[in-house]
Structure formats: structure tokens, C-alpha cells
Design a protein around this motif. Sequence first.
Motif: not given
Length: 230
Positions: A48-52, A109-114, A77-81
Amino acid sequence: VRPLLEALQQETEWGANRIADTLVAFGSTAVPDLARYALLGGPALSAASAHLPLVARVLGIIGDVRSEPAMLSALESDDEELRIRAAAALGTVGSLACVPALTRALRDSEWEVRAQAAGALGRQMDGRAIEGLRGAMRDENWWVRQNSAQSLSEIPGGVDALIRSLEDEDRFARDAAIERLMAMGLVRKAVDAVKDGSASEQDRYVVHQLVVLGRGEYLQEKAVNEKVAG
């Protein structure tokens, strides 16, 4: 490009978005540095802080296949976004090599990724994704089901899978299949064919399944309903 990426780590969200706009304007010229940053940038910082996630979005907009390895890595990644953005980007930067990873992402696990993975698979038009997408039409989230059904309609052999899903044990999967077949005009075609006596076996099956599933409102005319109910 590199000075902009260095500045990115120090920016607020507003400033980072303005930098992203500039990076998009560079087009494919920026891809090597952007991909390297996505893989290695800001090792002491969080995604998040690296704005990846923003970098992943830029790569997806540019749409250069050289971004694929970086986006495949980001998908783990472990980062959801970041996973969401990577899955979306693979719809434009991915080759057929990304299909297995996107298929696995249908179980994220996250619906947005799916949902993003389901949409990206349709753009790859690879038959290996069919069974995974059929399973994703049973997802608890509406967007995942809809994206999966739409992607099946775009993949060779996927329409047959949609039709088979009319008998799926899951109600959500059946509804997603019906809605997509309606949007494609295949249900109307089948109903018209039954009316004028030119129906194929598949046409009769589609209309019959609507009746069996209690979706006869799609048939509009009672006569059609009665004709295929048996």
C-alpha cells in the motif's frame, strides 16, 4: 520513469494518482521500469505505501505482455488490493500462460479477486478455464457468478457449458446461466424455433429447462410453455 517511481513512495493517494496518469502517458516505454518496480520496488515498504496496486493498474491500462511475470507474482501477494489489481491487469497483459494462475485465483478468499480473475479468463478465451468458471458460477458473490457466466460465453465451448449449467444443482449457477443465455439472445432464438417448428434438440432442451426450473415467464406465451412442458 524512474524518478517518478521514486517520488511515488513519498506521495499521498491524490499525488500518487497524478503520477499514475503521467506513467500511463509514457505507454510501453515505461513498462520495464514499472514491472521491475512491481516485483522489487520498496522492499522496506508495504504494497500500500509503495502504491503497488496503482502500479498494477497502470500496467493493466498500458496492456503490454512484458508485464505478465510481475502481475503473476503480484497475484500471489498477501495484499488484497494488489491481488485485485493484478488479476484485472492479467486480462490485458496476460498470455495463455496465465490461465492456470487465474483459474486458481477463482478460489481466492476475497470476492473482488475472484471476480476480476473470472473476467480476465474470458479475455484469454482458453478452454482450460471452462470447468473452473462453471464452478465459479456457484460462488456466493453475484459479481463472481456474472463474470464467470460472461466469460464462458466468450470462450470456445463455453456456451455448451452454460447450457449444461441449466441442470446444475446450485440455484445461483442455474440463474447465472439463464441470464447469460438470455443476454446472448439464445433463449429467444430457442423459443422462436419452438414456435415455428424448426427447433433443434438444443433449442427444445433450453426451453424445456426453463419450464422445469419454473422460469416460464421467459417464454411469454402459454402455448409454448404447454408445448414443451412434457
